[in-house]
Design a protein around this motif. Structure first.
Motif, PDB file in Angstrom:
ATOM      1  N   LEU A   1       2.400   2.705  -2.284  1.00 15.47           N
ATOM      2  CA  LEU A   1       2.576   3.754  -3.533  1.00 15.47           C
ATOM      3  C   LEU A   1       1.175   3.732  -4.109  1.00 15.47           C
ATOM      4  O   LEU A   1       0.392   2.616  -4.185  1.00 15.47           O
ATOM      5  CB  LEU A   1       3.489   3.239  -4.783  1.00 15.47           C
ATOM      6  CG  LEU A   1       5.110   3.641  -4.295  1.00 15.47           C
ATOM      7  CD1 LEU A   1       5.875   2.856  -5.232  1.00 15.47           C
ATOM      8  CD2 LEU A   1       5.208   4.920  -4.102  1.00 15.47           C
ATOM      9  N   PRO A   2       0.370   4.861  -4.649  1.00 14.68           N
ATOM     10  CA  PRO A   2      -0.766   4.640  -5.178  1.00 14.68           C
ATOM     11  C   PRO A   2      -0.488   3.612  -6.894  1.00 14.68           C
ATOM     12  O   PRO A   2       0.635   3.894  -7.271  1.00 14.68           O
ATOM     13  CB  PRO A   2      -1.029   6.249  -5.733  1.00 14.68           C
ATOM     14  CG  PRO A   2       0.407   6.803  -5.650  1.00 14.68           C
ATOM     15  CD  PRO A   2       1.191   5.902  -4.699  1.00 14.68           C
ATOM     16  N   GLY A   3      -1.423   3.095  -7.114  1.00 18.34           N
ATOM     17  CA  GLY A   3      -1.484   2.337  -8.212  1.00 18.34           C
ATOM     18  C   GLY A   3      -0.823   0.830  -8.340  1.00 18.34           C
ATOM     19  O   GLY A   3      -0.962   0.203  -9.244  1.00 18.34           O
TER      20      GLY A   3
ATOM     21  N   THR B   1       0.804  -1.361   0.089  1.00 15.01           N
ATOM     22  CA  THR B   1       0.023   0.035  -0.016  1.00 15.01           C
ATOM     23  C   THR B   1       0.846   1.309   0.030  1.00 15.01           C
ATOM     24  O   THR B   1       0.440   2.378   0.212  1.00 15.01           O
ATOM     25  CB  THR B   1      -1.012  -0.036   1.218  1.00 15.01           C
ATOM     26  OG1 THR B   1      -0.234   0.127   2.469  1.00 15.01           O
ATOM     27  CG2 THR B   1      -1.831  -1.044   1.322  1.00 15.01           C
TER      28      THR B   1
ATOM     29  N   GLU C   1      -2.413  -1.560  -6.929  1.00  8.79           N
ATOM     30  CA  GLU C   1      -3.557  -2.607  -7.143  1.00  8.79           C
ATOM     31  C   GLU C   1      -4.017  -2.569  -8.780  1.00  8.79           C
ATOM     32  O   GLU C   1      -3.956  -3.707  -9.400  1.00  8.79           O
ATOM     33  CB  GLU C   1      -4.685  -2.335  -6.482  1.00  8.79           C
ATOM     34  CG  GLU C   1      -5.840  -3.327  -6.378  1.00  8.79           C
ATOM     35  CD  GLU C   1      -5.191  -4.551  -5.936  1.00  8.79           C
ATOM     36  OE1 GLU C   1      -5.624  -5.592  -6.450  1.00  8.79           O
ATOM     37  OE2 GLU C   1      -4.557  -4.486  -4.785  1.00  8.79           O
ATOM     38  N   GLN C   2      -3.586  -1.521  -9.413  1.00 10.92           N
ATOM     39  CA  GLN C   2      -3.854  -1.380 -10.615  1.00 10.92           C
ATOM     40  C   GLN C   2      -2.676  -2.425 -11.323  1.00 10.92           C
ATOM     41  O   GLN C   2      -2.846  -2.757 -12.578  1.00 10.92           O
ATOM     42  CB  GLN C   2      -3.838  -0.068 -11.248  1.00 10.92           C
ATOM     43  CG  GLN C   2      -5.094   0.711 -10.647  1.00 10.92           C
ATOM     44  CD  GLN C   2      -5.149   1.364  -9.396  1.00 10.92           C
ATOM     45  OE1 GLN C   2      -4.347   1.239  -9.046  1.00 10.92           O
ATOM     46  NE2 GLN C   2      -6.164   1.816  -8.963  1.00 10.92           N
TER      47      GLN C   2
END
Length: 89
Positions: free
Chosen positions: A11-13, A9, A15-16
């Motif tokens: 960094l953003p992105g 969790t 999960e994408q």
């Protein structure tokens, strides 16, 4: 002592990125099946037309496509195995 673990969790992105990698693995498996079918057909044509070069190319294609499917399917397990080996060093 430093103790650092992967952070899913941080960094953003992330999960994408996991979704994209999963989709690429699926495409790799589908392409491996397609390559297996095409290589088997080439192998059959080569064997039935007495063309040893074509038959051997078909055999190599079958082996390569099976190897690619094994690597695509086992990639997560292989990475986790080597991650655990690296952590025990």
């Amino acid at each position: 002592m430093i103790d650092i673990d992967p952070n899913g969790t941080g960094l953003p992105g992330i999960e994408q990125l996991r979704t994209i990698v999963g989709a690429i693995m699926t495409v790799g498996l589908i392409l491996s099946v397609l390559a297996l079918i095409v290589s088997a057909i080439i192998w059959g044509f080569g064997a039935n037309s007495s063309n040893p070069h074509l038959a051997s190319r078909g055999k190599v294609g079958v082996l390569v496509s099976c190897g690619a499917a094994i690597i695509c399917g086992a990639s997560v397990t292989l990475i986790n195995f080597f991650w655990n080996v690296g952590q025990s060093v």
